[in-house]
Design an enzyme around this catalytic site. Structure first.
Site, PDB file in Angstrom:
ATOM      1  N   THR A   1      50.127  39.944  47.395  1.00  0.00           N
ATOM      2  CA  THR A   1      49.465  39.372  48.571  1.00  0.00           C
ATOM      3  C   THR A   1      48.080  39.939  48.826  1.00  0.00           C
ATOM      4  O   THR A   1      47.363  39.435  49.697  1.00  0.00           O
ATOM      5  CB  THR A   1      50.342  39.591  49.819  1.00  0.00           C
ATOM      6  OG1 THR A   1      50.627  40.998  49.946  1.00  0.00           O
ATOM      7  CG2 THR A   1      51.652  38.825  49.692  1.00  0.00           C
ATOM      8  N   ASP A   2      47.690  40.976  48.093  1.00  0.00           N
ATOM      9  CA  ASP A   2      46.344  41.529  48.249  1.00  0.00           C
ATOM     10  C   ASP A   2      45.708  41.740  46.876  1.00  0.00           C
ATOM     11  O   ASP A   2      45.155  42.804  46.589  1.00  0.00           O
ATOM     12  CB  ASP A   2      46.380  42.845  49.034  1.00  0.00           C
ATOM     13  CG  ASP A   2      44.987  43.319  49.448  1.00  0.00           C
ATOM     14  OD1 ASP A   2      44.075  42.469  49.539  1.00  0.00           O
ATOM     15  OD2 ASP A   2      44.810  44.534  49.665  1.00  0.00           O
ATOM     16  N   LEU A   3      45.786  40.728  46.025  1.00  0.00           N
ATOM     17  CA  LEU A   3      45.193  40.840  44.697  1.00  0.00           C
ATOM     18  C   LEU A   3      43.675  40.740  44.817  1.00  0.00           C
ATOM     19  O   LEU A   3      43.133  39.687  45.151  1.00  0.00           O
ATOM     20  CB  LEU A   3      45.731  39.739  43.779  1.00  0.00           C
ATOM     21  CG  LEU A   3      45.284  39.829  42.321  1.00  0.00           C
ATOM     22  CD1 LEU A   3      45.784  41.120  41.672  1.00  0.00           C
ATOM     23  CD2 LEU A   3      45.769  38.614  41.536  1.00  0.00           C
TER      24      LEU A   3
ATOM     25  N   ASN B   1      42.112  46.409  43.178  1.00  0.00           N
ATOM     26  CA  ASN B   1      43.498  46.683  42.814  1.00  0.00           C
ATOM     27  C   ASN B   1      43.804  46.404  41.342  1.00  0.00           C
ATOM     28  O   ASN B   1      44.961  46.273  40.954  1.00  0.00           O
ATOM     29  CB  ASN B   1      44.450  45.877  43.710  1.00  0.00           C
ATOM     30  CG  ASN B   1      44.434  46.383  45.133  1.00  0.00           C
ATOM     31  OD1 ASN B   1      44.108  47.541  45.373  1.00  0.00           O
ATOM     32  ND2 ASN B   1      44.760  45.518  46.078  1.00  0.00           N
TER      33      ASN B   1
END
Length: 234
Positions: free
Chosen positions: A165-167, A171
């Site tokens: 959900t936070d690509l 990251n």
């Protein structure tokens, strides 16, 4: 995964990677007293890097972000041990690791309950000699082959049905052996179907474009197309 029950909480750990005392391993003072702290990084809080007996590790305390985080820094509503953020991230990393996706190996997780809320910590593998894509692309371009690898690694994660959900480009790590790694799986989860996968890619593209404007990183549409080619090939 082993479990240790505490008076007001639980610890889950991988005994193959953690030979130190699980009860003490979430206390940074424990590591400082042994001169095992090898660095730190600032985010919502401090992530401590530690030299373990088996591997280098990263210790993180779960903290909230945004405006609400200023009011309630690190407490979460307790709805069961299986739903604590630390165990969920530990379990997800374990599943990805077992399927061959390059993610940090989970080492230990803890949740401590207080009334209706809990606080949590996680200890996971530190990827040695690595740098995130923002740092790398601020200094150099990447080969088409590496962009392919990035796409292939994301595809592997999606084949494991994991919605990151936070690509974003912070990251994704590249280490000295030119291997691509994915990190930061807090609040991520497994999801059936494929409709959500494009949303991951759209978020990643927005992050690249944001860093082009902010830091003038080396990124263009040819790079993105190479990433997508690797993603589709996988």
């Amino acid at each position: 995964m082993q479990q240790r029950d505490l008076a007001n909480g639980k610890i889950w750990f991988n005994e193959a990677l953690l030979t130190e005392d699980p009860n003490a391993c979430f206390d940074i003072a424990y590591w400082q007293q042994q001169d095992r702290v090898i660095g730190s990084a600032q985010g919502r809080g401090t992530t401590w890097f530690i030299k373990g007996e088996k591997t280098e590790m990263a210790l993180r305390h779960y903290r909230r972000g945004g405006l609400f985080g200023k009011l309630v820094a690190d407490s979460y509503w307790f709805t069961g041990w299986q739903k604590t953020r630390s165990l969920q991230e530990f379990s997800l990393l374990q599943k990805l690791h077992e399927q061959g996706v390059k993610v940090p190996a989970p080492i230990a997780a803890r949740a401590i309950k207080s009334g209706f809320t809990y606080r949590a910590d996680i200890l996971q593998q530190k990827i040695p000699h690595s740098q995130d894509l923002v740092g790398l692309l601020s200094q150099q371009t990447l080969s088409e082959n590496l962009w392919h690898q990035i796409g292939q690694t994301i595809a592997q994660m999606h084949q494991a049905k994991v919605n990151h959900t936070d690509l974003n480009c912070h990251n994704i790590l590249l280490e000295q052996q030119q291997q691509v790694w994915l990190i930061d799986f807090d609040k991520c989860y497994q999801q059936s179907g494929k409709g959500w996968q494009q949303g991951n890619l759209d978020r990643l593209l927005r992050s690249f474009n944001k860093e082009v404007t902010k830091r003038n990183i080396h990124f263009n549409q040819d790079n993105w197309q190479a990433l997508l080619a690797g993603y589709r090939a996988k």
